[in-house]
Design an enzyme around this catalytic site. Structure first.
Site, PDB file in Angstrom:
ATOM      1  CD  GLU A  65      -1.799  -2.280   1.616  1.00  9.16           C
ATOM      2  OE1 GLU A  65      -0.599  -2.602   1.900  1.00  9.16           O
ATOM      3  OE2 GLU A  65      -2.991  -3.040   1.822  1.00  9.16           O
ATOM      4  CG  HIS A 133     -10.585  -6.912   8.604  1.00 14.05           C
ATOM      5  ND1 HIS A 133      -9.527  -7.690   9.537  1.00 14.05           N
ATOM      6  CD2 HIS A 133     -10.166  -7.312   7.330  1.00 14.05           C
ATOM      7  CE1 HIS A 133      -8.495  -8.009   8.799  1.00 14.05           C
ATOM      8  NE2 HIS A 133      -8.925  -8.053   7.648  1.00 14.05           N
TER       9      HIS A 133
END
Lengths: 338, 337
Positions: A65, A133
């Site tokens: 990322e 998450h």
């Protein structure tokens, strides 16, 4: 806007369609991220783009990322409009540096000479996926100057807001809600009709999803449908709730929010993000600053308390706002008068 | 150093550029001493040979992404001196109107950018290299980093992506042996940084960063390879940081006598002067002329910068958003004032 046909597509398909139309219209739009090409995104919101535009413009990346988010900075400097997908917003930690030190600050640091028309497209929300998450984190992004932050609540807005985000010369953090992405249009009481044509939804206008006279409930993203359900239940109890879908956290549409709160004199903010130091405090303070203390009879907020989101559903339901807890908050906020 | 007589003009140009770079940073030191420059200022005094060598290989279509120690790289990429110096002096006439400052220099016309975050320039270069690929241009992207940045995750991620995509990325590591106070020997698992390149499908070589000829030759190989589709390359140029990490750094972590010896014996400008004079290629008189001309140019730039105004305070809220969107609380303060 002419609605050509009622299509029972899901939210992720609406987003993918919005992206496809923008990519057709503008060759400088690219999609970069993990599993965005062959897989079409883990929720399908980039599905079909690889086939339509090829691997140059729809790039599957390694799990890197920091590298591919920074790559978007260089691409923006070269005149592109990259859409960077961070699969879950929870993963932003590994590349937040590029988001807030580069993407958000370069337009300012360069004295306006280097725009960053980058979209950070990501998914948030609690659907039983536990602490790493399940976050929404719009308050985190909103705290950092230089980023527009939006979160659609329905299929119509998802398609129109991704289009507006891609066209925006400002960087936009576009936070989808995991609990909505696979919902079909027919499941929505608002924004269910998605035209096939290209359109955009302005990034700085809140929507009054349900008009009401007694109380202004301001919320966004996955909480809007819960708020609408709670408002329906409250109506049965004699409380007429106006539900405002904020749509944009930065900038906040103060005109709509303050207009509603001034009429109802009661303001409740419902926020799936962490309660502390976040959107709810900003909204209430902002309304009070604009309308004055005397304009309101009551302010309240209902959000996720400052604890990580637990794994067990029984625990998650205890802390994350849902239709039932929102109804309770509405009745508390309307309290005394009914 | 290649001191063949046919290269006299090249050497005169090189020497003048290195002198200009040295004087530019000495002008910055003046700004710190006088209080005209605030905050951190990082100079690359002693590292001029690397930047001057870069200037020999970069074309206008190439991108250069740099670090907190970026002034010489900006000069190498052709960023105009006066606006560059004015930005470092935080003036209205600066490249970024005083909004950037010395660590955040942006010149889109020159495809030059910098960052104050160690290792963060690498992924940005990846974007420039990918743009060149998409457009079928033979441009390269050069990311200059320090030895400390090689130990960041961003290095591993960007190198791997450049390798897997075979992008035209050239990473120039200015190994000045110090990551603030931590010596290279205490921070790298490998004896050199160049040897990490093959792990990412890149070529790597280590060169003497005080010898402009050697650096330029290595850059020629790396840039040429990247330009012709050969993929990423790493050039590790060994050098030595003459000043502290930033101006005001007490620099107590280095042995003073050793530092003085290194500076006396390993100044790239002095090394070039000695070699050119000894070879009879450029006389010491001519070298003095070139240095004086560089000094004159910087004097004039400094005078222009000092004459410029501070930015208008009313511009402090400008440019947050390209669209002109003004932060809500900024509006609020103004309306209640």
């Amino acid at each position: 806007m002419t609605v050509t046909a009622a299509r029972n597509i899901n939210v992720s398909q609406a987003t993918a369609e919005g992206l496809r139309l923008e990519m057709e219209a503008d060759a400088s739009v690219l999609v970069i991220g993990e599993d965005v090409a062959a897989q079409g995104g883990v929720f399908g919101s980039t599905r079909g783009l690889l086939k339509a535009f090829g691997p140059g413009r729809v790039l599957d990346t390694p799990i890197s990322e920091m590298a591919f988010t920074g790559m978007a900075v260089g691409l923006a400097m070269e005149g592109y409009r990259p859409v960077v997908e961070i699969m879950f917003v929870d993963f932003i930690g590994v590349c937040l540096e590029q988001v807030y030190n580069a993407i958000a600050k370069i337009p300012y640091m360069s004295g306006g000479r280097v725009p960053m028309p980058v979209v950070i497209k990501t998914a948030g929300g609690s659907i039983g996926a536990a602490a790493q998450h399940s976050q929404t984190l719009w308050g985190l992004f909103a705290h950092l100057p230089g980023l527009r932050v939006v979160a659609p609540s329905n299929p119509y807005d998802s398609k129109g807001m991704i289009a507006a985000a891609v066209r925006s010369d400002d960087p936009v953090v576009f936070i989808e809600h995991k609990g909505l992405l696979l919902q079909r249009a027919a499941d929505f009481a608002f924004g269910a009709a998605v035209p096939k044509e290209c359109y955009d939804v302005p990034l700085d206008r809140a929507a009054v999803v349900r008009p009401g006279a007694d109380l202004t409930l301001v919320t966004l993203s996955g909480s809007v449908r819960h708020a609408v359900a709670a408002a329906a239940a409250a109506a049965d109890r004699g409380v007429d709730v106006e539900v405002v879908d904020l749509r944009s956290v930065v900038p906040i549409d103060w005109e709509t929010v303050c207009g509603s709160a001034a009429r109802t004199r009661r303001l409740l903010v419902v926020d799936e993000d962490y309660l502390g130091f976040g959107l709810s405090g900003e909204l209430i303070t902002g309304v009070v600053e604009r309308l004055g203390l005397g304009a309101l009879d009551h302010v309240a907020r209902h959000g996720t308390p400052d604890v990580p989101v637990p794994a067990a559903l029984s625990l998650e339901r205890e802390i994350v706002p849902g239709a039932d807890s929102i109804l309770a908050a509405v009745l508390r906020a309307a309290g005394g008068t009914r | 150093m290649d001191l063949s007589t046919g290269r006299r003009d090249d050497w005169e140009r090189r020497y003048r550029l290195m002198s200009l770079m040295r004087r530019f940073e000495e002008a910055c030191l003046e700004g710190v001493a006088s209080g005209e420059i605030h905050g951190e200022l990082h100079t690359a005094i002693g590292q001029e040979a690397i930047a001057a060598a870069l200037a020999e290989h970069l074309l206008p279509g190439d991108a250069l992404t740099s670090t907190h120690r970026n002034h010489l790289h900006a000069i190498a990429k052709g960023v105009p001196l006066v606006p560059l110096l004015a930005e470092i002096f935080e003036k209205e006439t600066g490249l970024c109107g005083g909004h950037g400052g010395h660590m955040h220099v942006f010149s889109p016309e020159d495809r030059f950018s910098a960052t104050g975050i160690v290792g963060a320039s690498l992924p940005v270069a990846l974007g420039h290299a990918y743009a060149a690929r998409l457009e079928g241009r033979d441009a390269v992207a050069v990311a200059v980093i320090g030895d400390g940045a090689v130990n960041t995750g961003g290095f591993a991620e960007a190198m791997n992506m450049a390798g897997v995509l075979r992008l035209g990325l050239v990473v120039v590591i200015e190994n000045n042996e110090w990551a603030i106070s931590v010596p290279f020997s205490a921070s790298s698992a490998t004896p050199t940084l160049a040897e990490r390149a093959p792990a990412y499908g890149a070529v790597g070589e280590r060169v003497d960063g005080l010898d402009i000829d050697e650096v330029s030759a290595a850059l020629g190989r790396a840039v040429g390879r990247a330009r012709t589709g050969g993929g990423p390359a790493v050039v590790e140029a060994m050098c030595y940081r003459f000043r502290g990490h930033y101006e005001g750094d007490l620099d107590l972590y280095r042995d003073g006598a050793e530092k003085a010896r290194r500076i006396a014996e390993k100044d790239p400008l002095r090394l070039a002067e000695q070699a050119l004079d000894a070879a009879g290629l450029v006389t010491s008189e001519r070298l003095a002329e070139l240095a004086a001309s560089a000094d004159e140019e910087i004097r004039a730039a400094l005078a222009a910068v000092r004459a410029a105004a501070q930015p208008d305070p009313r511009t402090a809220r400008d440019h947050v958003f390209a669209s002109g969107l003004v932060p809500a609380n900024a509006v609020r303060e103004e309306t209640t004032a």
